[in-house]
Design an enzyme around this catalytic site. Structure first.
Site, PDB file in Angstrom:
ATOM      1  N   HIS A 151      -3.994  53.788  23.596  1.00  0.00           N
ATOM      2  CA  HIS A 151      -3.867  52.527  22.736  1.00  0.00           C
ATOM      3  C   HIS A 151      -5.013  51.443  22.836  1.00  0.00           C
ATOM      4  O   HIS A 151      -5.842  51.294  23.402  1.00  0.00           O
ATOM      5  CB  HIS A 151      -2.388  51.420  23.296  1.00  0.00           C
ATOM      6  CG  HIS A 151      -1.614  50.752  22.237  1.00  0.00           C
ATOM      7  ND1 HIS A 151      -0.233  51.044  21.576  1.00  0.00           N
ATOM      8  CD2 HIS A 151      -1.515  48.775  21.729  1.00  0.00           C
ATOM      9  CE1 HIS A 151      -0.169  50.634  21.040  1.00  0.00           C
ATOM     10  NE2 HIS A 151      -0.443  48.877  21.151  1.00  0.00           N
ATOM     11  N   ASP A 182      -0.938  57.366  24.649  1.00  0.00           N
ATOM     12  CA  ASP A 182       0.152  55.885  24.285  1.00  0.00           C
ATOM     13  C   ASP A 182       1.109  56.164  24.804  1.00  0.00           C
ATOM     14  O   ASP A 182       1.951  56.801  24.195  1.00  0.00           O
ATOM     15  CB  ASP A 182      -0.771  55.814  23.356  1.00  0.00           C
ATOM     16  CG  ASP A 182       0.109  54.432  22.747  1.00  0.00           C
ATOM     17  OD1 ASP A 182       0.251  53.593  23.392  1.00  0.00           O
ATOM     18  OD2 ASP A 182      -0.439  54.225  21.362  1.00  0.00           O
ATOM     19  N   SER A 207       0.066  48.847  16.453  1.00  0.00           N
ATOM     20  CA  SER A 207       1.023  48.334  17.655  1.00  0.00           C
ATOM     21  C   SER A 207       2.368  47.813  16.968  1.00  0.00           C
ATOM     22  O   SER A 207       3.091  47.610  16.310  1.00  0.00           O
ATOM     23  CB  SER A 207       0.662  47.581  18.381  1.00  0.00           C
ATOM     24  OG  SER A 207       0.887  47.399  19.458  1.00  0.00           O
TER      25      SER A 207
END
Length: 343
Positions: A313, A283, A189
């Protein structure tokens, strides 16, 4: 079984996710992923972006490891400090499956790992299980960095800390038993964003990296892709959370156009390190991850792209209940072993 269910519900409560009825894209979810989201919906806790930064950090710390695989025992786990350019000492943790006395004279190849959390939450502790597993499966050293977080430390501090740490490992890692000829950078991320940018910085100064390991990285200046619209609500990472995270980190709107925040805007990525990119199908960040893989490929950079179907995610930290997380761990380890030339 009852204890396991209680543990799962606790974790899902602290993740602070609520799910509206029937959002677009939920039909793609695997049964296990859908079950995780149902439990989140039943928890009905205050969303993270409504808690405030301090409470959000505490909530994420409290539940980050509960859905992960059991903690892997390792021969060597050490807490370290890495100096930053402004004199700050950045906490870090070193993981290795071999003890100091067993480490080859040439050292072990090493991955500098940068945790996710929207530049606002997360820490070495929240990614402890994942880093342990990578060190175990890949047979390399993993050095996990506690870069400084927003809103106390805003752009470009997280980038500066990550880049300072990578240069430090390359220059001084031999003191810890690192084979400085074989170094990779990676993260998930926001940490994937930082890793991608560090790979470009490394190219710029002639620092050769073996691999950039990017797990659902953020790469765009603005959240305007189709996947941001399709998965804006009802999954683990949603539009209000993304907007809130970036508001903590970026206060000057012009900084969103800086390639150190949005590596898709980098002038070129020629000759950066080979990449392994792992994305979650459901995501908001999946499209920009694919776009970054395409940018690298068009520049002639070797890219291995994996898109894990039916998961969201944060899935790589749910290995106790999501099989795709365990698959991703194995794929990441294989990529590291190949890049490092390990048998």
């Amino acid at each position: 079984m009852a204890a396991q269910c209680v543990l799962e519900i606790f974790c899902l409560e602290v993740l602070n996710v609520s799910i509206p009825a029937g959002p677009s894209g939920h039909e793609q979810l695997t049964p296990s992923m859908r079950d995780v989201l149902r439990r989140m919906e039943r928890a009905a806790r205050t969303p993270m972006h409504q808690l405030g930064a301090a409470a959000a950090k505490a909530a994420y710390e409290a539940g980050a490891g509960v859905l992960e695989i059991p903690k892997q025992a390792l021969a060597r786990v050490e807490d370290l400090q890495i100096p930053a350019r402004d004199g700050a000492q950045l906490p870090a943790r070193l993981y290795a499956s071999l003890g100091r006395e067993e480490t080859p004279a040439a050292g072990l190849p090493a991955l500098l790992y940068l945790h996710g959390g929207g530049f606002t939450v997360g820490s070495v502790a929240t990614h402890d299980q994942l880093c342990r597993q990578l060190a175990h499966l890949a047979g390399c050293m993993v050095i996990s960095l506690d870069y400084r977080l927003a809103p106390e430390f805003q752009f470009p501090i997280a980038h500066n800390d990550a880049w300072d740490a990578l240069q430090w490992v390359a220059a001084h890692g031999g003191e810890w038993g690192v084979d400085i000829r074989r170094i990779a950078v990676g993260g998930d991320s926001a940490g994937g964003t930082l890793a991608a940018v560090c790979a470009i910085e490394a190219r710029n100064i002639g620092l050769a990296l073996a691999l950039q390991l990017l797990i659902y990285p953020g790469t765009t200046a603005h959240q305007d892709t189709e996947s941001h619209r399709r998965y804006a609500h009802g999954l683990v990472l949603d539009e209000p959370a993304i907007t809130w995270f970036f508001a903590q980190y970026i206060t000057n709107p012009a900084d969103r156009e800086d390639w150190r925040f949005a590596p898709l805007l980098a002038a070129d990525v020629d000759n950066v390190a080979p990449a392994w990119i792992g994305l979650a199908e459901c995501d908001p960040l999946v499209d920009e991850g694919v776009e970054y893989a395409d940018k690298l490929r068009m520049a002639g950079v070797p890219v291995e792209l994996e898109i894990y179907k039916g998961v969201t995610h944060e899935f790589v930290k749910m290995g106790r209940v999501i099989a795709e997380a365990r698959q991703a761990h194995a794929h990441m380890a294989a990529a590291l072993r190949s890049a490092f030339g390990l048998a």
